[in-house]
Motif scaffolding. Structure first.
Motif, PDB file in Angstrom:
ATOM      1  N   LYS A 122       0.827  -1.210   0.000  1.00 10.87           N
ATOM      2  CA  LYS A 122       0.000   0.000   0.000  1.00 10.87           C
ATOM      3  C   LYS A 122       0.862   1.262   0.000  1.00 10.87           C
ATOM      4  CE  LYS A 122      -3.662   2.264   2.677  1.00 10.87           C
ATOM      5  NZ  LYS A 122      -4.418   2.241   3.952  1.00 10.87           N
ATOM      6  N   GLU A 123       2.070   1.146   0.587  1.00 15.49           N
ATOM      7  CA  GLU A 123       2.967   2.303   0.682  1.00 15.49           C
ATOM      8  C   GLU A 123       3.773   2.523  -0.594  1.00 15.49           C
ATOM      9  OE1 GLU A 123       2.680   4.196   3.327  1.00 15.49           O
ATOM     10  OE2 GLU A 123       1.194   2.757   4.081  1.00 15.49           O
ATOM     11  N   LYS A 124       3.758   1.550  -1.493  1.00 11.36           N
ATOM     12  CA  LYS A 124       4.520   1.697  -2.732  1.00 11.36           C
ATOM     13  C   LYS A 124       3.870   2.728  -3.647  1.00 11.36           C
ATOM     14  CE  LYS A 124       6.074  -1.903  -4.932  1.00 11.36           C
ATOM     15  NZ  LYS A 124       7.531  -1.656  -4.957  1.00 11.36           N
ATOM     16  N   GLU A 125       4.711   3.418  -4.416  1.00  8.27           N
ATOM     17  CA  GLU A 125       4.198   4.451  -5.319  1.00  8.27           C
ATOM     18  C   GLU A 125       3.319   3.843  -6.406  1.00  8.27           C
ATOM     19  OE1 GLU A 125       6.003   8.011  -8.160  1.00  8.27           O
ATOM     20  OE2 GLU A 125       7.230   7.111  -6.577  1.00  8.27           O
ATOM     21  N   SER A 126       3.708   2.697  -6.927  1.00 13.28           N
ATOM     22  CA  SER A 126       2.916   2.001  -7.936  1.00 13.28           C
ATOM     23  C   SER A 126       2.554   0.622  -7.384  1.00 13.28           C
ATOM     24  CB  SER A 126       3.712   1.865  -9.238  1.00 13.28           C
ATOM     25  OG  SER A 126       2.953   1.180 -10.219  1.00 13.28           O
ATOM     26  N   SER A 127       1.436   0.573  -6.678  1.00 11.42           N
ATOM     27  CA  SER A 127       1.048  -0.644  -5.981  1.00 11.42           C
ATOM     28  C   SER A 127       0.095  -1.481  -6.834  1.00 11.42           C
ATOM     29  CB  SER A 127       0.365  -0.292  -4.656  1.00 11.42           C
ATOM     30  OG  SER A 127      -0.103  -1.447  -4.003  1.00 11.42           O
ATOM     31  N   PRO A 128       0.312  -2.796  -6.912  1.00 12.43           N
ATOM     32  CA  PRO A 128      -0.636  -3.643  -7.642  1.00 12.43           C
ATOM     33  C   PRO A 128      -1.947  -3.759  -6.884  1.00 12.43           C
ATOM     34  CG  PRO A 128       0.961  -5.008  -6.499  1.00 12.43           C
ATOM     35  CD  PRO A 128       1.402  -3.583  -6.304  1.00 12.43           C
ATOM     36  N   ALA A 129      -3.001  -4.077  -7.587  1.00  8.26           N
ATOM     37  CA  ALA A 129      -4.277  -4.392  -6.940  1.00  8.26           C
ATOM     38  C   ALA A 129      -4.109  -5.682  -6.130  1.00  8.26           C
ATOM     39  CB  ALA A 129      -5.367  -4.552  -7.981  1.00  8.26           C
ATOM     40  N   ALA A 175      -9.057 -18.867   3.430  1.00 15.07           N
ATOM     41  CA  ALA A 175     -10.055 -19.705   4.083  1.00 15.07           C
ATOM     42  C   ALA A 175     -10.610 -19.037   5.339  1.00 15.07           C
ATOM     43  CB  ALA A 175      -9.440 -21.055   4.453  1.00 15.07           C
ATOM     44  N   HIS A 176     -10.155 -17.825   5.633  1.00 20.06           N
ATOM     45  CA  HIS A 176     -10.507 -17.159   6.884  1.00 20.06           C
ATOM     46  C   HIS A 176     -11.385 -15.937   6.632  1.00 20.06           C
ATOM     47  CE1 HIS A 176      -7.523 -19.617   9.014  1.00 20.06           C
ATOM     48  NE2 HIS A 176      -6.766 -19.428   7.939  1.00 20.06           N
ATOM     49  N   GLU A 177     -12.542 -15.912   7.257  1.00 22.69           N
ATOM     50  CA  GLU A 177     -13.458 -14.784   7.103  1.00 22.69           C
ATOM     51  C   GLU A 177     -13.059 -13.589   7.967  1.00 22.69           C
ATOM     52  OE1 GLU A 177     -17.485 -17.503   6.364  1.00 22.69           O
ATOM     53  OE2 GLU A 177     -17.361 -16.114   8.046  1.00 22.69           O
ATOM     54  N   GLU A 178     -12.336 -13.830   9.063  1.00 23.38           N
ATOM     55  CA  GLU A 178     -12.167 -12.799  10.091  1.00 23.38           C
ATOM     56  C   GLU A 178     -11.226 -11.671   9.701  1.00 23.38           C
ATOM     57  OE1 GLU A 178      -9.469 -16.335  11.299  1.00 23.38           O
ATOM     58  OE2 GLU A 178     -11.419 -16.002  10.355  1.00 23.38           O
ATOM     59  N   PHE A 179     -10.534 -11.796   8.550  1.00 28.79           N
ATOM     60  CA  PHE A 179      -9.608 -10.739   8.147  1.00 28.79           C
ATOM     61  C   PHE A 179     -10.231  -9.751   7.167  1.00 28.79           C
ATOM     62  CE2 PHE A 179      -6.048 -12.409  10.305  1.00 28.79           C
ATOM     63  CZ  PHE A 179      -6.062 -13.788  10.180  1.00 28.79           C
ATOM     64  N   ALA A 180     -11.521  -9.841   6.951  1.00 23.58           N
ATOM     65  CA  ALA A 180     -12.168  -8.992   5.949  1.00 23.58           C
ATOM     66  C   ALA A 180     -12.032  -7.504   6.274  1.00 23.58           C
ATOM     67  CB  ALA A 180     -13.643  -9.372   5.808  1.00 23.58           C
ATOM     68  N   VAL A 181     -12.141  -7.140   7.564  1.00 27.81           N
ATOM     69  CA  VAL A 181     -12.014  -5.727   7.948  1.00 27.81           C
ATOM     70  C   VAL A 181     -10.604  -5.226   7.677  1.00 27.81           C
ATOM     71  CG1 VAL A 181     -12.093  -4.091   9.866  1.00 27.81           C
ATOM     72  CG2 VAL A 181     -13.848  -5.861   9.665  1.00 27.81           C
ATOM     73  N   ASP A 182      -9.589  -6.052   8.022  1.00 27.46           N
ATOM     74  CA  ASP A 182      -8.203  -5.672   7.739  1.00 27.46           C
ATOM     75  C   ASP A 182      -7.976  -5.500   6.246  1.00 27.46           C
ATOM     76  OD1 ASP A 182      -6.960  -7.858  10.351  1.00 27.46           O
ATOM     77  OD2 ASP A 182      -7.484  -5.733  10.419  1.00 27.46           O
ATOM     78  N   ALA A 183      -8.611  -6.367   5.454  1.00 23.22           N
ATOM     79  CA  ALA A 183      -8.481  -6.269   3.996  1.00 23.22           C
ATOM     80  C   ALA A 183      -9.055  -4.943   3.499  1.00 23.22           C
ATOM     81  CB  ALA A 183      -9.192  -7.443   3.331  1.00 23.22           C
ATOM     82  N   PHE A 184     -10.160  -4.530   4.076  1.00 23.70           N
ATOM     83  CA  PHE A 184     -10.764  -3.241   3.709  1.00 23.70           C
ATOM     84  C   PHE A 184      -9.800  -2.100   4.007  1.00 23.70           C
ATOM     85  CE2 PHE A 184     -14.137  -0.299   2.879  1.00 23.70           C
ATOM     86  CZ  PHE A 184     -13.982   0.731   3.800  1.00 23.70           C
ATOM     87  N   CYS A 185      -9.079  -2.194   5.125  1.00 24.60           N
ATOM     88  CA  CYS A 185      -8.173  -1.125   5.543  1.00 24.60           C
ATOM     89  C   CYS A 185      -6.964  -0.981   4.620  1.00 24.60           C
ATOM     90  CB  CYS A 185      -7.706  -1.369   6.978  1.00 24.60           C
ATOM     91  SG  CYS A 185      -9.029  -1.218   8.213  1.00 24.60           S
ATOM     92  N   VAL A 186      -6.599  -2.029   3.904  1.00 24.78           N
ATOM     93  CA  VAL A 186      -5.474  -1.922   2.966  1.00 24.78           C
ATOM     94  C   VAL A 186      -5.967  -1.748   1.529  1.00 24.78           C
ATOM     95  CG1 VAL A 186      -3.890  -3.205   4.433  1.00 24.78           C
ATOM     96  CG2 VAL A 186      -5.283  -4.442   2.766  1.00 24.78           C
ATOM     97  N   ASN A 187      -7.239  -1.387   1.398  1.00 25.89           N
ATOM     98  CA  ASN A 187      -7.826  -1.084   0.079  1.00 25.89           C
ATOM     99  C   ASN A 187      -7.774  -2.272  -0.886  1.00 25.89           C
ATOM    100  OD1 ASN A 187      -8.285   1.577   0.931  1.00 25.89           O
ATOM    101  ND2 ASN A 187      -6.258   2.232   0.239  1.00 25.89           N
TER     102      ASN A 187
END
Length: 266
Positions: A71-78, A84-96
């Protein structure tokens, strides 16, 4: 120019499955694989990728931590998380993250994610994505359709003609450890070699002895007598260790896992 994709997962069968699902997207090309986040970071620092398909729970640096660094890179890939884990969805949102898919991968959900990717990059034609109305194996909860030969007079195969270095070699079915697809080709794997065949996987399934070969997955037919270990994977799926030279692992879908356990008396 095609969008360039990197697959990051510490499980080889998961990477093979994803590569297979992505092969029909003509404007997307898988040009790299990594078994952990450190390897992935090195690849990303040396080549510009359009998208990273990223597992979260991996040994060492976690996928979510890699995504924070990217996320901090100037040209970041999507980033498209596949986990298999549902509980990281909020963290995923935070890193766009562009999308968050759960294993086992639903082809329709993957198609939605790829369409988002095309729109974001202004590349390709989302309508050109592969048809998902009649997949080879629609969903892991849906049984594989039986595929009898269209012509009932077709004889079972007693030998399988395969190609190697300009020669046609005749393999006996019992010599084959497993049969697999790679892009548009079908290969027969023996103890030490892989041979290109003249058949589709569906044709081989229909013409080989069903008491010897079992369809574990949309991409694999396995010689039951060459199975050596059955390893639990995730969400009711398994991997089979076979007795070829490399002790290869072959994936088993959730539906086929149930059938295989019945065959094995488990």
């Amino acid at each position: 120019m095609k969008l360039r994709a990197l697959l990051v997962d510490d499980e080889s069968p998961a990477r093979k499955e994803l590569r297979y699902l992505l092969q029909d997207y003509t404007d997307l090309q898988v040009i790299g694989e990594a078994a952990n986040a450190i390897e992935a970071l090195e690849l990303i620092n040396n080549l510009e990728y359009s998208v990273v398909f990223l597992d979260i729970d991996m040994p060492g640096l976690k996928g979510i931590d890699l995504a924070r660094q990217l996320k901090e890179k100037e040209s970041s890939p999507a980033i498209i998380f596949i986990t298999a884990h549902e509980e990281f969805a909020v963290d995923a949102f935070c890193v766009n993250a562009l999308d968050y898919l759960l294993k086992p991968i639903n082809p329709k959900r993957l198609d939605q994610a790829i369409k988002k990717l095309f729109i974001q990059h202004g590349a390709g034609n989302p309508a050109a994505s592969p048809s998902l109305s009649e997949p080879d194996e629609p969903a892991t909860d849906t049984p594989l359709p039986k595929q009898p030969p269209e012509n009932n007079t077709i004889r079972p195969l007693e030998v399988i003609p395969v190609e190697q270095r300009g020669k046609t070699i005749l393999l006996r079915p019992e010599e084959i450890v497993y049969i697999y697809t790679d892009k548009d080709n079908v290969f027969a794997k023996t103890q030490k070699e892989s041979y290109l065949t003249r058949f589709t996987l569906r044709e081989l399934e229909a013409r080989l002895n069903p008491n010897l070969f079992f369809r574990t997955h949309r991409c694999y037919l396995v010689n039951i007598k060459r199975m050596r270990e059955l390893i639990p994977y995730f969400n009711g799926t398994y991997s089979i260790v076979v007795d070829d030279h490399e002790r290869s692992e072959v994936p088993v879908s959730r539906t086929q896992s149930r059938k295989l356990k019945e065959i094995l008396g488990l």
